[in-house]
Design a protein around this motif. Structure first.
Motif, PDB file in Angstrom:
ATOM      1  N   ASN A  77      10.003   7.029   3.781  1.00  0.00           N
ATOM      2  CA  ASN A  77      11.219   6.332   4.188  1.00  0.00           C
ATOM      3  C   ASN A  77      11.121   4.851   3.844  1.00  0.00           C
ATOM      4  O   ASN A  77      10.138   4.186   4.153  1.00  0.00           O
ATOM      5  CB  ASN A  77      11.445   6.499   5.690  1.00  0.00           C
ATOM      6  N   GLY A  78      12.142   4.315   3.192  1.00  0.00           N
ATOM      7  CA  GLY A  78      12.156   2.913   2.767  1.00  0.00           C
ATOM      8  C   GLY A  78      11.733   2.708   1.335  1.00  0.00           C
ATOM      9  O   GLY A  78      11.783   1.580   0.818  1.00  0.00           O
ATOM     10  N   TYR A  79      11.310   3.782   0.678  1.00  0.00           N
ATOM     11  CA  TYR A  79      10.853   3.723  -0.707  1.00  0.00           C
ATOM     12  C   TYR A  79      11.492   4.856  -1.493  1.00  0.00           C
ATOM     13  O   TYR A  79      11.698   5.958  -0.987  1.00  0.00           O
ATOM     14  CB  TYR A  79       9.322   3.860  -0.791  1.00  0.00           C
ATOM     15  N   GLY A  80      11.791   4.595  -2.756  1.00  0.00           N
ATOM     16  CA  GLY A  80      12.228   5.657  -3.652  1.00  0.00           C
ATOM     17  C   GLY A  80      13.703   5.972  -3.669  1.00  0.00           C
ATOM     18  O   GLY A  80      14.177   6.620  -4.606  1.00  0.00           O
ATOM     19  N   ALA A  81      14.461   5.534  -2.673  1.00  0.00           N
ATOM     20  CA  ALA A  81      15.904   5.783  -2.680  1.00  0.00           C
ATOM     21  C   ALA A  81      16.606   4.677  -3.461  1.00  0.00           C
ATOM     22  O   ALA A  81      16.114   3.545  -3.546  1.00  0.00           O
ATOM     23  CB  ALA A  81      16.443   5.843  -1.257  1.00  0.00           C
ATOM     24  N   TYR A  92       0.836  -1.199   0.000  1.00  0.00           N
ATOM     25  CA  TYR A  92       0.000   0.000   0.000  1.00  0.00           C
ATOM     26  C   TYR A  92       0.874   1.253   0.000  1.00  0.00           C
ATOM     27  O   TYR A  92       0.597   2.215  -0.732  1.00  0.00           O
ATOM     28  CB  TYR A  92      -0.922  -0.010   1.217  1.00  0.00           C
ATOM     29  N   LYS A  93       1.914   1.267   0.794  1.00  0.00           N
ATOM     30  CA  LYS A  93       2.798   2.422   0.867  1.00  0.00           C
ATOM     31  C   LYS A  93       3.559   2.624  -0.451  1.00  0.00           C
ATOM     32  O   LYS A  93       3.833   3.766  -0.840  1.00  0.00           O
ATOM     33  CB  LYS A  93       3.779   2.245   2.028  1.00  0.00           C
ATOM     34  N   ARG A  94       3.876   1.553  -1.142  1.00  0.00           N
ATOM     35  CA  ARG A  94       4.579   1.672  -2.428  1.00  0.00           C
ATOM     36  C   ARG A  94       3.727   2.437  -3.446  1.00  0.00           C
ATOM     37  O   ARG A  94       4.234   3.245  -4.219  1.00  0.00           O
ATOM     38  CB  ARG A  94       4.918   0.281  -2.951  1.00  0.00           C
ATOM     39  N   ASN A  95       2.421   2.104  -3.528  1.00  0.00           N
ATOM     40  CA  ASN A  95       1.445   2.908  -4.269  1.00  0.00           C
ATOM     41  C   ASN A  95       1.685   2.934  -5.783  1.00  0.00           C
ATOM     42  O   ASN A  95       1.415   3.945  -6.445  1.00  0.00           O
ATOM     43  CB  ASN A  95       1.420   4.347  -3.729  1.00  0.00           C
ATOM     44  N   LEU A  96       2.150   1.841  -6.363  1.00  0.00           N
ATOM     45  CA  LEU A  96       2.334   1.789  -7.816  1.00  0.00           C
ATOM     46  C   LEU A  96       1.063   1.273  -8.484  1.00  0.00           C
ATOM     47  O   LEU A  96       0.253   0.571  -7.873  1.00  0.00           O
ATOM     48  CB  LEU A  96       3.517   0.890  -8.168  1.00  0.00           C
ATOM     49  N   SER A  97       0.900   1.611  -9.753  1.00  0.00           N
ATOM     50  CA  SER A  97      -0.249   1.130 -10.521  1.00  0.00           C
ATOM     51  C   SER A  97       0.132   1.077 -11.998  1.00  0.00           C
ATOM     52  O   SER A  97       1.089   1.742 -12.432  1.00  0.00           O
ATOM     53  CB  SER A  97      -1.460   2.047 -10.321  1.00  0.00           C
ATOM     54  N   PHE A  98      -0.633   0.304 -12.766  1.00  0.00           N
ATOM     55  CA  PHE A  98      -0.342   0.176 -14.195  1.00  0.00           C
ATOM     56  C   PHE A  98      -1.553  -0.412 -14.915  1.00  0.00           C
ATOM     57  O   PHE A  98      -2.479  -0.952 -14.302  1.00  0.00           O
ATOM     58  CB  PHE A  98       0.865  -0.742 -14.429  1.00  0.00           C
TER      59      PHE A  98
END
Length: 324
Positions: free
Chosen positions: A285-289, A117-123
């Protein structure tokens, strides 16, 4: 972000494929020789299906994970040729769409799904497929098509080539990127087109797959059959959803790629988490870096269709007697 249950499913399907191939090879050659060529026939058909996929953007970490709201339509046309009392060959042309959305399929209140849920990607991804398959009937028919069984289960296995093109919708939250749908492969969201070392190679839009499955057909009328079929496609790419490895350094990406590669700060509950701003981009924090886990490179993606088909049998040509 997939669990070890995938390994068990992969072994199950691998074993099933081996048994299917052995079964076809074990069919006696005399069967075809004793089968009158006058009983051969062709058919054409159309099928309407529900289409789903299994990959990195699925509801749960399980091969059987399914979210009805993510189901999309698929349509297929086919040509089938009967070769023996049990064996057919089929060529099919298909179009379908698969989708995935972390914010809708993952519940933030469930600890095992909160990271998704925190990652929040879609396609979304439109898939165009051309396949060739071998079909084996459970019940043989040595007679004409008019005297075929009313009810026939079957299994099939084949090869396919398909074109895919994953896209993501952006709502324009960041003024640097207007709202709209964006093709993800040309952007290289995991650093595929960056100059830095250690990034993956760009994936291809044209890929191969192994379709296999089970079906049943019912004799509606003299020339018409109604079928129900479920087809799994084992692919050789992990990018049907444009998600596979780890996050790239946003400074190595274009503006569009950097924004679309990491949507963590855009989720509806982002305010509940510490937000980090680096080089003009926001993230949780924990995502995107660079190096943070984005997907699971250990398993390739699958797509699955389930649906009904209507098939019309073409009247076999009757040859007149030869005279000397």
């Amino acid at each position: 972000m997939k669990s070890v249950t995938v390994d068990g499913m992969k072994k199950f399907f691998s074993t099933s494929l081996i048994l299917f191939v052995l079964f076809m090879a074990a069919l006696p050659e005399a069967e075809a020789q004793r089968f009158s060529r006058r009983n051969l026939y062709n058919s054409v058909g159309v099928s309407l299906n529900a289409m789903n996929y299994f990959g990195d953007v699925t509801p749960e970490s399980d091969f059987t994970s399914l979210r009805l709201a993510s189901t999309r339509p698929s349509i297929s046309v086919n040509f089938t040729r009967k070769f023996t009392p049990r064996i057919y060959g089929r060529a099919a042309l298909s179009w379908g769409r698969i989708t995935g959305d972390d914010s809708k399929s993952a519940d933030f209140s469930e600890p095992e799904n909160e990271p998704r849920y925190k990652r929040n990607l879609s396609f979304r991804n439109d898939i165009k497929e051309l396949s060739v398959q071998g079909i084996v009937d459970l019940f043989e028919n040595r007679r004409t098509f008019m005297r075929r069984p009313d009810f026939t289960p079957y299994a099939f296995l084949g090869v396919a080539v398909f074109h895919h093109n994953p896209k993501a919708y952006y709502d324009g939250t960041d003024p640097r990127l207007p709202a709209g749908w964006y093709e993800l492969q040309p952007l290289g969201t995991e650093g595929q087109y960056a100059n830095g070392a250690g990034y993956p190679e760009p994936y291809k839009k044209i890929q191969f797959a192994i379709p296999f499955g089970l079906g049943v057909k019912y004799k509606l009328a003299r020339y018409w059959d109604l079928g129900f079929e479920i087809t799994w496609r084992k692919t050789f790419t992990d990018y049907l959803d444009d998600v596979s490895t780890v996050y790239a350094d946003k400074s190595d990406l274009s503006t569009a790629a950097a924004i679309l590669s990491d949507r963590s700060a855009d989720n509806s509950r982002a305010s509940q988490y510490p937000i980090i701003t680096e080089n003009g981009y926001r993230r949780i924090n924990g995502y995107g870096a660079k190096g943070d886990q984005r997907g699971d490179v250990s398993d390739d993606d699958w797509y699955i269709t389930t649906g009904f088909s209507l098939n019309y049998i073409l009247t076999p040509a009757r040859r007149g007697p030869k005279f000397r």
